[in-house]
Design a protein around this motif. Structure first.
Motif, PDB file in Angstrom:
ATOM      1  N   THR A  82     -36.454  -0.189 -12.454  1.00 10.57           N
ATOM      2  CA  THR A  82     -36.467  -1.497 -11.819  1.00 10.57           C
ATOM      3  C   THR A  82     -35.349  -1.616 -10.790  1.00 10.57           C
ATOM      4  OG1 THR A  82     -36.794  -3.853 -12.256  1.00 10.57           O
ATOM      5  CG2 THR A  82     -35.046  -2.765 -13.520  1.00 10.57           C
ATOM      6  N   ASP A 106     -47.460  -8.859  -9.638  1.00  6.85           N
ATOM      7  CA  ASP A 106     -46.696  -7.609  -9.582  1.00  6.85           C
ATOM      8  C   ASP A 106     -47.629  -6.495 -10.045  1.00  6.85           C
ATOM      9  OD1 ASP A 106     -44.917  -5.533  -9.626  1.00  6.85           O
ATOM     10  OD2 ASP A 106     -43.528  -6.430 -11.077  1.00  6.85           O
ATOM     11  N   GLY A 108     -48.102  -2.922 -11.095  1.00  5.68           N
ATOM     12  CA  GLY A 108     -47.144  -1.963 -11.638  1.00  5.68           C
ATOM     13  C   GLY A 108     -45.919  -2.752 -12.060  1.00  5.68           C
ATOM     14  N   ASP A 130     -50.005  -3.505 -15.422  1.00  5.10           N
ATOM     15  CA  ASP A 130     -49.413  -2.169 -15.541  1.00  5.10           C
ATOM     16  C   ASP A 130     -50.342  -1.272 -16.352  1.00  5.10           C
ATOM     17  OD1 ASP A 130     -46.259  -1.149 -14.979  1.00  5.10           O
ATOM     18  OD2 ASP A 130     -47.468   0.100 -16.320  1.00  5.10           O
ATOM     19  N   ILE A 131     -50.398  -0.012 -15.946  1.00  2.00           N
ATOM     20  CA  ILE A 131     -51.269   0.956 -16.620  1.00  2.00           C
ATOM     21  C   ILE A 131     -50.673   1.385 -17.963  1.00  2.00           C
ATOM     22  CG2 ILE A 131     -50.265   3.052 -15.611  1.00  2.00           C
ATOM     23  CD1 ILE A 131     -53.214   3.958 -15.067  1.00  2.00           C
ATOM     24  N   ASP A 162     -55.272  -0.233 -14.877  1.00  2.00           N
ATOM     25  CA  ASP A 162     -55.010   0.521 -13.651  1.00  2.00           C
ATOM     26  C   ASP A 162     -55.120  -0.473 -12.484  1.00  2.00           C
ATOM     27  OD1 ASP A 162     -55.162   2.129 -11.360  1.00  2.00           O
ATOM     28  OD2 ASP A 162     -56.242   3.704 -12.417  1.00  2.00           O
ATOM     29  N   ALA A 163     -54.125  -0.500 -11.619  1.00  2.00           N
ATOM     30  CA  ALA A 163     -54.114  -1.491 -10.524  1.00  2.00           C
ATOM     31  C   ALA A 163     -55.368  -1.387  -9.660  1.00  2.00           C
ATOM     32  CB  ALA A 163     -52.866  -1.300  -9.671  1.00  2.00           C
ATOM     33  N   PRO A 180     -44.839   1.542  -6.684  1.00  2.00           N
ATOM     34  CA  PRO A 180     -45.461   1.840  -7.973  1.00  2.00           C
ATOM     35  C   PRO A 180     -46.484   2.976  -7.960  1.00  2.00           C
ATOM     36  CG  PRO A 180     -46.490  -0.094  -6.995  1.00  2.00           C
ATOM     37  CD  PRO A 180     -45.485   0.397  -6.010  1.00  2.00           C
TER      38      PRO A 180
HETATM   39  C1  LIG Z   1     -41.181   1.773 -10.249  1.00  2.00           C
HETATM   40  S1  LIG Z   1     -41.928   0.930 -11.623  1.00  2.00           S
HETATM   41  C2  LIG Z   1     -41.856  -0.759 -11.027  1.00  2.00           C
HETATM   42  C3  LIG Z   1     -41.754  -1.786 -12.149  1.00  2.00           C
HETATM   43  C4  LIG Z   1     -41.619  -3.263 -11.719  1.00  2.00           C
HETATM   44  N1  LIG Z   1     -42.515  -3.613 -10.654  1.00  2.00           N
HETATM   45  C5  LIG Z   1     -40.209  -3.616 -11.332  1.00  2.00           C
HETATM   46  O1  LIG Z   1     -39.933  -3.744 -10.129  1.00  2.00           O
HETATM   47  O2  LIG Z   1     -39.389  -3.789 -12.231  1.00  2.00           O
HETATM   48  C6  LIG Z   1     -43.635   1.393 -11.378  1.00  2.00           C
HETATM   49  C7  LIG Z   1     -44.573   0.913 -12.468  1.00  2.00           C
HETATM   50  O3  LIG Z   1     -45.910   1.132 -12.012  1.00  2.00           O
HETATM   51  C8  LIG Z   1     -46.719   1.463 -13.137  1.00  2.00           C
HETATM   52  N2  LIG Z   1     -47.915   2.163 -12.607  1.00  2.00           N
HETATM   53  C9  LIG Z   1     -47.987   3.419 -12.095  1.00  2.00           C
HETATM   54  N3  LIG Z   1     -49.258   3.685 -11.705  1.00  2.00           N
HETATM   55  C10 LIG Z   1     -49.993   2.570 -11.966  1.00  2.00           C
HETATM   56  C11 LIG Z   1     -51.363   2.225 -11.778  1.00  2.00           C
HETATM   57  N4  LIG Z   1     -52.229   3.077 -11.210  1.00  2.00           N
HETATM   58  N5  LIG Z   1     -51.764   0.995 -12.159  1.00  2.00           N
HETATM   59  C12 LIG Z   1     -50.891   0.100 -12.718  1.00  2.00           C
HETATM   60  N6  LIG Z   1     -49.598   0.390 -12.936  1.00  2.00           N
HETATM   61  C13 LIG Z   1     -49.140   1.599 -12.555  1.00  2.00           C
HETATM   62  C14 LIG Z   1     -45.812   2.322 -14.005  1.00  2.00           C
HETATM   63  O4  LIG Z   1     -46.258   2.320 -15.343  1.00  2.00           O
HETATM   64  C15 LIG Z   1     -44.453   1.634 -13.802  1.00  2.00           C
HETATM   65  O5  LIG Z   1     -44.221   0.685 -14.801  1.00  2.00           O
END
Ligand SMILES: C[S@@+](CC[C@H](N)C(=O)[O-])C[C@H]1O[C@@H](n2cnc3c(N)ncnc32)[C@H](O)[C@@H]1O
Length: 265
Positions: A82, A106, A108, A130-131, A162-163, A180
């Motif tokens: 984060t 948000d 991810g 979030d996935i 999945d986003a 993300p």
């Molecule tokens: C860098 S972190 C960002 C977390 C949050 N947005 C923050 O700023 O605190 C990226 C997040 O994206 C999620 N993620 C990765 N690929 C994804 C997908 N295809 N769909 C949904 N979430 C995903 C990961 O599990 C991770 O929690």
């Protein structure tokens, strides 16, 4: 099997050259990984958010800690980390919008820190996707600890998804992304957003922090990039690490269902 899928996803998302270059990192020793995670934890604790609210947002989650290593369509799942609360607030503070008309999403969302920070703005609703089931479970606990006086649970929805499979609501949107996804996944997400805006023209803002796959958005005809406070006043970004800086995009007036002359900013 998992390692083979990860390798294939890495070649697909990053290319063969970058995958070979990154192999030492993929094969990194548990000790080095623990050191990297400790360093990141120290950095993320610095803003005092977790200490002030009793939450757990700072600790990084990687690999099996997250759950899925690749998405259904075979793309890499980026690790959880984060930013500081200030980095989340900075691009939101620069938006000249009536927040009460917008839904904050948000994609991810990890452990939910941006949702908790965004709750201080009068958004109509907040959605975290979030996935990783592990991230969503921690986000739920964090929001409960944050307390209903700061974030009414009725205002927030958390989805393990999945986003690319997320169906966007029909409201004006602020979409928050902290690096993300790999570019290919972001392209899919932007294509869904474009489809939704064509079906139902409305305002949308994309806040893209640490924007590694900018081209996925800049190629869209529906969005234009606007300067952030930090772009206009570089002093505002002093002390903010480069990975916390944001690119902000808004719908062009036609995509938002307005004529060019009624454009307001
Ligand atoms: C860098 S972190 C960002 C977390 C949050 N947005 C923050 O700023 O605190 C990226 C997040 O994206 C999620 N993620 C990765 N690929 C994804 C997908 N295809 N769909 C949904 N979430 C995903 C990961 O599990 C991770 O929690």
């Amino acid at each position: 099997m998992r390692a083979a899928k990860l390798l294939a996803a890495s070649i697909r998302d990053l290319g063969l050259g970058a995958t070979l270059e990154g192999l030492p990192l993929i094969l990194i020793s548990p000790l080095t990984m623990r050191r990297l995670k400790r360093r990141k934890l120290r950095e993320s604790l610095q803003d005092g958010f977790d200490a002030a609210h009793g939450t757990d947002t700072a600790a990084v989650l990687v690999g099996r800690e997250l759950g899925p290593g690749v998405t259904r369509s075979g793309h890499l799942v980026v690790h959880y980390e984060t930013t500081s609360a200030a980095a989340i607030r900075a691009p939101l503070d620069g938006l000249a919008i009536d927040f009460s008309r917008f839904v904050f999403i948000d994609l991810g969302c990890g452990k939910g820190k941006p949702l908790m920070v965004a709750a201080a703005y009068p958004f109509r609703r907040l959605i975290g996707v979030d996935i990783s089931p592990a991230c969503i479970a921690v986000a739920r606990r964090n929001i409960a600890r944050y307390g209903p006086e700061k974030l009414d649970p009725a205002r927030v929805e958390l989805l393990t998804l999945d986003a690319e499979d997320f169906e966007l609501p029909g409201d004006p949107l602020v979409i928050y992304l902290f690096n993300p996804f790999p570019g290919k996944v972001l392209e899919g997400v932007v294509a869904n957003l474009e489809r939704s805006l064509r079906e139902q023209p409305r305002e949308a803002v994309i806040v893209y922090v640490n924007p590694h796959a900018l081209a996925a958005i800049t190629r869209s005809e529906l969005f234009e990039r606007i300067p952030t406070i930090a772009d206009r006043m570089p002093m505002a970004a002093v002390g903010m690490p480069p990975y916390e800086q944001a690119a902000v995009f808004v719908t062009r007036p036609e995509a938002a269902g307005k004529s060019a002359s009624s454009k307001q900013r």
